[in-house]
Enzyme design. Sequence first.
Site, PDB file in Angstrom:
ATOM      1  N   HIS A 123     -32.144 -32.830 -92.278  1.00  0.00           N
ATOM      2  CA  HIS A 123     -33.282 -33.762 -92.338  1.00  0.00           C
ATOM      3  C   HIS A 123     -32.753 -35.068 -92.939  1.00  0.00           C
ATOM      4  O   HIS A 123     -31.838 -35.042 -93.770  1.00  0.00           O
ATOM      5  CB  HIS A 123     -34.350 -33.140 -93.243  1.00  0.00           C
ATOM      6  CG  HIS A 123     -35.640 -33.900 -93.303  1.00  0.00           C
ATOM      7  ND1 HIS A 123     -35.793 -35.023 -94.081  1.00  0.00           N
ATOM      8  CD2 HIS A 123     -36.837 -33.680 -92.724  1.00  0.00           C
ATOM      9  CE1 HIS A 123     -37.030 -35.464 -93.967  1.00  0.00           C
ATOM     10  NE2 HIS A 123     -37.695 -34.675 -93.145  1.00  0.00           N
ATOM     11  N   ASP A 200     -30.962 -27.803 -99.678  1.00  0.00           N
ATOM     12  CA  ASP A 200     -32.268 -28.294 -99.264  1.00  0.00           C
ATOM     13  C   ASP A 200     -33.122 -27.063 -98.946  1.00  0.00           C
ATOM     14  O   ASP A 200     -32.964 -26.437 -97.898  1.00  0.00           O
ATOM     15  CB  ASP A 200     -32.111 -29.177 -98.021  1.00  0.00           C
ATOM     16  CG  ASP A 200     -33.452 -29.716 -97.549  1.00  0.00           C
ATOM     17  OD1 ASP A 200     -34.497 -29.246 -98.046  1.00  0.00           O
ATOM     18  OD2 ASP A 200     -33.456 -30.603 -96.670  1.00  0.00           O
ATOM     19  N   GLN A 203     -37.665 -25.979 -96.514  1.00  0.00           N
ATOM     20  CA  GLN A 203     -38.229 -25.033 -95.526  1.00  0.00           C
ATOM     21  C   GLN A 203     -37.908 -23.588 -95.904  1.00  0.00           C
ATOM     22  O   GLN A 203     -38.137 -22.675 -95.102  1.00  0.00           O
ATOM     23  CB  GLN A 203     -37.684 -25.333 -94.118  1.00  0.00           C
ATOM     24  CG  GLN A 203     -38.025 -26.711 -93.582  1.00  0.00           C
ATOM     25  CD  GLN A 203     -39.505 -26.917 -93.242  1.00  0.00           C
ATOM     26  OE1 GLN A 203     -40.310 -25.977 -93.267  1.00  0.00           O
ATOM     27  NE2 GLN A 203     -39.878 -28.132 -92.934  1.00  0.00           N
ATOM     28  N   LYS A 226     -45.429 -28.391 -98.771  1.00  0.00           N
ATOM     29  CA  LYS A 226     -45.112 -27.454 -97.683  1.00  0.00           C
ATOM     30  C   LYS A 226     -45.351 -26.009 -98.102  1.00  0.00           C
ATOM     31  O   LYS A 226     -45.060 -25.079 -97.360  1.00  0.00           O
ATOM     32  CB  LYS A 226     -43.646 -27.616 -97.259  1.00  0.00           C
ATOM     33  CG  LYS A 226     -43.340 -28.970 -96.636  1.00  0.00           C
ATOM     34  CD  LYS A 226     -41.918 -29.012 -96.127  1.00  0.00           C
ATOM     35  CE  LYS A 226     -41.402 -30.397 -95.892  1.00  0.00           C
ATOM     36  NZ  LYS A 226     -41.957 -31.055 -94.710  1.00  0.00           N
ATOM     37  N   CYS A 365     -37.619 -36.177 -88.189  1.00  0.00           N
ATOM     38  CA  CYS A 365     -36.688 -36.707 -89.211  1.00  0.00           C
ATOM     39  C   CYS A 365     -35.326 -36.041 -89.118  1.00  0.00           C
ATOM     40  O   CYS A 365     -34.654 -35.821 -90.134  1.00  0.00           O
ATOM     41  CB  CYS A 365     -37.261 -36.560 -90.625  1.00  0.00           C
ATOM     42  SG  CYS A 365     -38.806 -37.415 -90.861  1.00  0.00           S
TER      43      CYS A 365
HETATM   44  N1  7TS Z   1     -35.812 -31.224 -95.926  1.00  0.00           N
HETATM   45  C1  7TS Z   1     -36.346 -30.513 -94.940  1.00  0.00           C
HETATM   46  C2  7TS Z   1     -35.579 -29.360 -94.354  1.00  0.00           C
HETATM   47  C3  7TS Z   1     -37.614 -30.843 -94.464  1.00  0.00           C
HETATM   48  O1  7TS Z   1     -38.150 -30.123 -93.481  1.00  0.00           O
HETATM   49  C4  7TS Z   1     -38.305 -31.939 -95.035  1.00  0.00           C
HETATM   50  C5  7TS Z   1     -39.637 -32.383 -94.511  1.00  0.00           C
HETATM   51  C6  7TS Z   1     -37.705 -32.623 -96.090  1.00  0.00           C
HETATM   52  C7  7TS Z   1     -36.453 -32.248 -96.503  1.00  0.00           C
HETATM   53  C8  7TS Z   1     -38.360 -33.769 -96.787  1.00  0.00           C
HETATM   54  O2  7TS Z   1     -39.498 -33.357 -97.457  1.00  0.00           O
HETATM   55  P1  7TS Z   1     -40.421 -34.422 -98.160  1.00  0.00           P
HETATM   56  O3  7TS Z   1     -41.542 -33.632 -98.724  1.00  0.00           O
HETATM   57  O4  7TS Z   1     -39.594 -35.077 -99.200  1.00  0.00           O
HETATM   58  O5  7TS Z   1     -40.851 -35.383 -97.095  1.00  0.00           O
HETATM   59  N2  7TS Z   1     -39.845 -32.066 -93.167  1.00  0.00           N
HETATM   60  C9  7TS Z   1     -40.814 -32.508 -92.361  1.00  0.00           C
HETATM   61  C10 7TS Z   1     -40.942 -32.046 -91.067  1.00  0.00           C
HETATM   62  O6  7TS Z   1     -40.224 -31.212 -90.542  1.00  0.00           O
HETATM   63  N3  7TS Z   1     -41.992 -32.657 -90.494  1.00  0.00           N
HETATM   64  O7  7TS Z   1     -42.529 -33.494 -91.383  1.00  0.00           O
HETATM   65  C11 7TS Z   1     -41.807 -33.414 -92.552  1.00  0.00           C
END
Ligand code: 7TS
Length: 408
Positions: A123, A200, A203, A226, A365
């Site tokens: 990501h 990371d 997920q 999430k 992303c």
């Molecule tokens: N890493 C992974 C694997 C992610 O899926 C996401 C967000 C992030 C980092 C960043 O998370 P944030 O809360 O800091 O934004 N992924 C997604 C997605 O798959 N669709 O929208 C956001």
Amino acid sequence: MYDVNKVRTDFPILSVEAHPGVPLVYLDSAASSQKPAAVIDAMNAYYRGYNANVHRGIHRLSEDATNAYEGARQRISKFINSPDPCQVIFVRNATEAFNLVAYSWGRTNISAGDEILLTEMEHHANLVPWQLLAEETGATLRFVPFLEDGTLDLSDLSNLLNERTKLFSFTAVSNVFGTINPAKQLIEAAREVGAVTMVDAAQAVPHMPVDVQELDPDFLAFSSHKMCGPTGIGVLYGGRDLLEEMPPFMGGGDMIRRVTLEGSTWNDLPWKFEAGTPSIAEVIGLGAAVDYLSQLGMDQVLEHEQFITNYALEALSEVKGLKVIGPAPSQKGGVAAFTLEGAHPHDIAELLDESGIAVRAGHHCAMPLHHKLGLTATARASFYIHTTTEEVDKLVQGLNRVRQVFRL
Ligand code: 7TS
């Protein structure tokens, strides 16, 4: 026995209609999950009953707020089996956790000639902060490639991980392929060359048991929104010695011990990294989310998602012209990103929305991942604790309707 229908009653939004007379089928939890009433209620209870700043006032409301805030930290720490709550740093989201480490650890430990190892499936949150760091320091970024099936190609790992590698940062679960990467094996390999590791887990933590003592990364990041919690809050877990050595990321109130006009000294962990008034309601909300998930049981959560993912991949394989990208169900978390020959992902998402089905379309992303596949976008359905087989059936019906509309 996991009762998905009972779980559904915990989520007020699941009885909302997407359009008049059209029930909502929410298949976009990988972007952001829905919130159970317990989380919404916990945040309301704070604002209605004991709203005050933390770590400051010697009055009842402030003491109650501080206890709730620090109590949530303890439960969140336990949820990932952190050895000590002081290793759980509150940040805005996973993105901020990467930036914190890149700024604070990176700018004191990385210099020209060093290598930072990432993977091709990251990501942007686990890519761009390292690009900025590399640009500033003269370090080099290297990448573990992925194979056609969306798993990592580890055949050259012993070359990619070498004595110049200072950091290996990788995703535990891909947000596009759904690939569950062999995190423990990768951490062990990195440790052999003395590289610091960052996982990371954005997920992973929402979907499966994650035990940081078992996995033993140096840093690990995830986002509350999430995993049934509110937006605006996330966690950076770190090894105690590393966190102690690192300079602060941001300066201001709460993160100091003593301030004179000439200089300052820093507060203990975790507050050294929490400058200013924190996201109090959000931390309390994340605490309630962790309680909620713990009560369901993360083993059960994983089992339900594997069941639904298997069912979905089977059902989607019946849709003509549809191709799901990523590995076989046994190596895959609850996401199905796909292409449908002859239909653009944005059109697919728009037509599905007419049937009340929420999916995401775009590069999610992860532009380099899509670029390598020769794609600009995919459509993605993602599943969570409340997803039913009936909802997957509706997705398949919706996709067959897309095929009709486009005369495919
Ligand atoms: N890493 C992974 C694997 C992610 O899926 C996401 C967000 C992030 C980092 C960043 O998370 P944030 O809360 O800091 O934004 N992924 C997604 C997605 O798959 N669709 O929208 C956001």
